[in-house]
Design a protein around this motif. Structure first.
Motif: not given
Length: 62
Positions: A11-26, A35-42
């Motif tokens: 993942x890079x800094x440009x990858x964003x959570x598909x749910x809220x737009x925060x930085x993707x961590x997963x 595939x889906x990208x999520x922040x830690x919370x989601x």
């Protein structure tokens, strides 16, 4: 269900959570494609459903 991000691409800094737009961590790779990208919370919020779907889940290393 979780692993260290080695494959697919990191993942890079440009990858964003598909749910809220925060930085993707997963990155969750679905067995039937896609595939889906999520922040830690989601990622935590949807972890049970991802496990039910047999998704491969990759977390970034901190």
């Amino acid at each position: 269900m979780t692993g260290t991000l080695a494959s697919p691409a990191a993942l890079t800094a440009a990858d964003r959570c598909d749910r809220c737009g925060a930085a993707a961590a997963v990155r969750a790779v679905l067995p039937k494609g896609g595939e889906l990208l999520f922040c830690g919370h989601h990622a935590h919020e949807y972890s049970a459903k991802l496990e039910e779907l047999a998704a491969s889940v990759y977390r970034t290393e901190n």
